[in-house]
Enzyme design. Structure first.
Site, PDB file in Angstrom:
ATOM      1  CG  HIS A 125      14.582 -40.103 -38.420  1.00  0.00           C
ATOM      2  ND1 HIS A 125      13.656 -40.407 -38.580  1.00  0.00           N
ATOM      3  CD2 HIS A 125      16.065 -40.220 -37.315  1.00  0.00           C
ATOM      4  CE1 HIS A 125      13.622 -41.848 -37.760  1.00  0.00           C
ATOM      5  NE2 HIS A 125      14.908 -42.516 -36.841  1.00  0.00           N
ATOM      6  CE  LYS A 173      -0.411 -49.752 -30.251  1.00  0.00           C
ATOM      7  NZ  LYS A 173      -1.503 -49.966 -31.270  1.00  0.00           N
ATOM      8  CD  GLU A 184       0.032 -53.986 -31.940  1.00  0.00           C
ATOM      9  OE1 GLU A 184      -0.428 -52.764 -32.416  1.00  0.00           O
ATOM     10  OE2 GLU A 184       0.082 -53.540 -30.308  1.00  0.00           O
ATOM     11  CD  GLN A 219      21.243 -42.120 -23.834  1.00  0.00           C
ATOM     12  OE1 GLN A 219      22.008 -42.552 -23.753  1.00  0.00           O
ATOM     13  NE2 GLN A 219      19.663 -42.869 -23.015  1.00  0.00           N
ATOM     14  CG  HIS A 237       9.735 -40.195 -36.226  1.00  0.00           C
ATOM     15  ND1 HIS A 237       8.944 -40.293 -36.863  1.00  0.00           N
ATOM     16  CD2 HIS A 237      10.845 -40.452 -36.715  1.00  0.00           C
ATOM     17  CE1 HIS A 237       9.827 -40.635 -38.529  1.00  0.00           C
ATOM     18  NE2 HIS A 237      10.974 -40.792 -38.652  1.00  0.00           N
ATOM     19  CG  HIS A 239      18.727 -37.413 -19.659  1.00  0.00           C
ATOM     20  ND1 HIS A 239      17.716 -37.428 -18.540  1.00  0.00           N
ATOM     21  CD2 HIS A 239      18.891 -38.562 -20.351  1.00  0.00           C
ATOM     22  CE1 HIS A 239      17.979 -38.580 -18.784  1.00  0.00           C
ATOM     23  NE2 HIS A 239      18.305 -39.301 -19.524  1.00  0.00           N
ATOM     24  CG  HIS A 286      15.216 -33.414 -10.614  1.00  0.00           C
ATOM     25  ND1 HIS A 286      16.459 -34.318 -10.981  1.00  0.00           N
ATOM     26  CD2 HIS A 286      14.364 -34.266  -9.805  1.00  0.00           C
ATOM     27  CE1 HIS A 286      16.024 -35.613 -10.441  1.00  0.00           C
ATOM     28  NE2 HIS A 286      14.647 -35.803  -9.821  1.00  0.00           N
ATOM     29  CG  ASN A 290      13.125 -43.671 -23.124  1.00  0.00           C
ATOM     30  OD1 ASN A 290      12.424 -43.834 -23.892  1.00  0.00           O
ATOM     31  ND2 ASN A 290      14.022 -44.582 -22.410  1.00  0.00           N
ATOM     32  CB  VAL A 341       2.644 -57.439 -27.008  1.00  0.00           C
ATOM     33  CG1 VAL A 341       3.182 -56.710 -25.901  1.00  0.00           C
ATOM     34  CG2 VAL A 341       0.819 -57.238 -26.840  1.00  0.00           C
ATOM     35  CB  CYS A 395      19.306 -36.875  -9.674  1.00  0.00           C
ATOM     36  SG  CYS A 395      20.336 -36.358 -11.281  1.00  0.00           S
ATOM     37  CG  HIS A 408      18.246 -33.773 -14.203  1.00  0.00           C
ATOM     38  ND1 HIS A 408      18.043 -33.203 -12.610  1.00  0.00           N
ATOM     39  CD2 HIS A 408      18.137 -33.014 -15.194  1.00  0.00           C
ATOM     40  CE1 HIS A 408      19.272 -31.832 -13.492  1.00  0.00           C
ATOM     41  NE2 HIS A 408      18.796 -31.645 -14.838  1.00  0.00           N
ATOM     42  CB  SER A 420      14.853 -45.031 -13.738  1.00  0.00           C
ATOM     43  OG  SER A 420      16.294 -44.687 -13.948  1.00  0.00           O
ATOM     44  CG  ASN A 449      25.607 -43.616 -21.287  1.00  0.00           C
ATOM     45  OD1 ASN A 449      26.219 -44.345 -20.365  1.00  0.00           O
ATOM     46  ND2 ASN A 449      24.436 -43.430 -21.838  1.00  0.00           N
ATOM     47  CB  CYS A 475      21.044 -32.818  -9.644  1.00  0.00           C
ATOM     48  SG  CYS A 475      19.139 -32.895  -9.712  1.00  0.00           S
TER      49      CYS A 475
END
Ligand SMILES: [Zn+2]
Ligand SMILES: [Zn+2]
Lengths: 385, 385
Positions: B310, B347, B353, B181, B334, B179, B126, B166, B350, B62, B177, B174, B87, B65
């Protein structure tokens, strides 16, 4: 302390393939963040399983194949070309419906919504897609679109017809049988309403350029102006993927999806698919075939996308001096494909993109170049010869 | 000819759990189409593989870690609580950058964009997530958010700081761990710009309600007004999921995602996380824990979502008579989770939408009820006792 792919000192030359920047979508008035230098980062996201490409011509379990039974016991006719039926699980139902109660607070508004949802089967063959249909068969699909747009659009309670296709398992579409949908609604939905509002605003605040087709009442049309510029750019520097006598497919300057395409007629201002003459309709079938073949060839897979037709909300006639947003429509199609680098790597709109602004790594110009390099002979047909 | 789940004849009573309708999001001025009757349709979409839930406490592979090596050879410190670094593949780079050339056409605009992207590790373990961190550990995360917002937001060329998380393989993330941003930019991105514009517009065109906290210059705040209404709705009919002394989590009236949550302070108008007093900050950690635990318990999985804070774009001080959109911010978060009916059914935005308007089947009230029914003891901890 962090080493970047290149120095962070000021550079003399702006390079759109190196420097992050924003582009404005004038149809929606929204920005996209372009980070071209990120194309070099190693992939750390999800890998999708490619969809199997060898399908039977007829699938007894498919609810769209001719003669099969759908949910609710309906039996599909033995159709020869296209077929259409009302969706058994429609998102909106025919009116008149009950009136919602008055709002408990001005910030909690409910509007009633009626309509109808139709499913349009493109072809009896379970294993074909637009990319592998013959031109005469694509023309039948266009005729079916014209017919549903006419029928639904002339219903008294319908004020908008949205024709679209959602293709591919990774788009949440489980049935590969070639088909699209049409949702007809009592209200104009958010995105087309925004586009029409911006088209009207453009017409009222700009003067048409010389040699460019004019829009409603001889005013400037945002899309006529934009596409006229794009077809004039030197091909190997531009965003045009393919064009024929009447239509052009391009990766728009403001594209959000990696291989997003805007498909539209460029020789004259055309409001809807009903306004296409025979030559324009043939050219439409031709370019639909070419775009979808290039898509499939890009990663040698049945390429997933959502496609939508934006046009005059309904064919209801306007008076000559009418000045509604409907009067400013210029027929165009959006293709929003999620594939990013291969048949198995998809782009997600998540994180910063959901919370702040869409972002892309590949520039529109780089995407157009990749699509221009694709063959117009479908890889599955090329292999078999 | 088609049989609907119920008759299409006019009905006397509007039922928001039966009749399709639209709701307006006043923060964005966009609609969502609600089709509650569709919840009954059989599922035909993609099934996702649930993410494995048993992870090691330390993963040598990772890149987050403690003590491990990241891309580019950087070595993570042996951190005890949180850790932050730039980053290695930032979407935007520090300024000053080169100026883009003048636009070749008014419809093709390029704006330069500079900034910095930071990665915030929430905890050395982790295998943990916000849902399984202790309150003091969540407070350390909030402190790290305050610190990056202060540091980046006070840089001269930064005009917006977006903190987000995210989470989950199906969101394209992917690495499990824990985290988040922070992207700091020279421009305010599309969505927060739209929200701030609508907050300012609301303040200028509405009179604050009695007993409701006031916003900038004593004017009406859209979010103060909205949340005050929501906390007053009888709990079993409303959209509130959970609240404590200072914060409330609710499924907003206009939610797009099935289990979308809006999380915000409701006792007073608060511009940013720097304006929270100690009690409000503790209550923030408490409600973050409760919301994420309920999410995990909903489908007994590590629930995927995108979360974004926000708030005031930067902590740069305004003059008392300032009337910028920045001055109208009301701190809120949000949560946009894609899971629909189980840990493996997601969901997709697509088709209709993407091309027209977001659509949901489950109503906001039904979603809130489901989330209210979830325990605040994490299922993994419940199992182990
Ligand atoms: Zn036009
Ligand atoms: Zn407020």
């Amino acid at each position: 302390r962090t080493t970047y792919p290149f120095s962070s000192k000021p550079m003399a030359q702006f390079d759109p393939t190196l420097h992050s920047h924003r582009r404005l979508n004038p149809l929606t008035n929204e920005h996209v963040l372009v980070s071209p230098h990120r194309s070099r980062r190693p992939w750390q996201g999800q890998i999708e399983q490619p969809q199997p490409t060898v399908l039977p011509k007829y699938d007894p379990a498919c609810y769209l194949c001719p003669g099969n039974t759908r949910a609710g016991g309906h039996i599909n006719p033995i159709y020869d070309h296209t077929s259409i039926f009302e969706n058994d699980y429609a998102a909106v139902l025919p009116g008149p419906g009950p009136q919602p109660p008055s709002s408990p607070h001005p910030l909690l508004t409910t509007s009633p919504l009626q309509g109808a949802c139709d499913v349009i089967i493109f072809h009896p063959r379970h294993d074909l897609t637009l990319a592998r249909l013959e031109i005469p068969d694509i023309l039948k699909v266009i005729d079916e679109w014209c017919s549903v747009y006419t029928k639904r659009g002339n219903q008294e309670d319908i004020n908008y017809v949205q024709i679209f296709e959602n293709k591919g398992i990774i788009m949440g579409c489980s049935n590969p049988h070639p088909h699209g949908q049409s949702w007809s609604l009592s209200e104009i939905p958010t995105l087309p309403h925004t586009e029409l509002t911006n088209l009207k605003k453009y017409a009222h605040t700009n003067i048409p350029s010389e040699f460019v087709p004019k829009g409603h009442q001889g005013k400037a049309c945002l899309l006529c102006e934009y596409v006229h510029f794009e077809v004039g750019v030197k091909q190997d520097e531009g965003r045009v993927v393919v064009k024929n006598d009447h239509w052009v497919a391009l990766v728009p300057w403001w594209a959000v999806w990696p291989f997003e395409i805007l498909l539209l007629p460029y020789k004259r201002h055309i409001e809807s698919i009903l306004d296409l003459d025979e030559a324009e309709k043939s050219a439409f079938a031709d370019i639909l075939s070419k775009v979808t073949k290039r898509y499939d060839n890009l990663f040698s897979c049945s390429f997933a996308y959502s496609m939508g037709i934006h046009q005059r909300p309904t064919p209801k006639p306007a008076s000559p001096e009418s000045d509604e947003i409907n009067d400013y429509a210029h027929l165009h199609l959006h293709f929003a494909p999620p594939l990013l680098r291969s048949a198995s790597i998809r782009k997600f709109l998540v994180g910063f993109e959901l919370m702040a602004e869409p972002q892309r790594d590949l520039t529109a110009e780089q995407a157009a170049e990749r699509l221009r390099a694709c063959s117009e002979v479908h890889y599955m047909d090329a292999e078999s010869t």
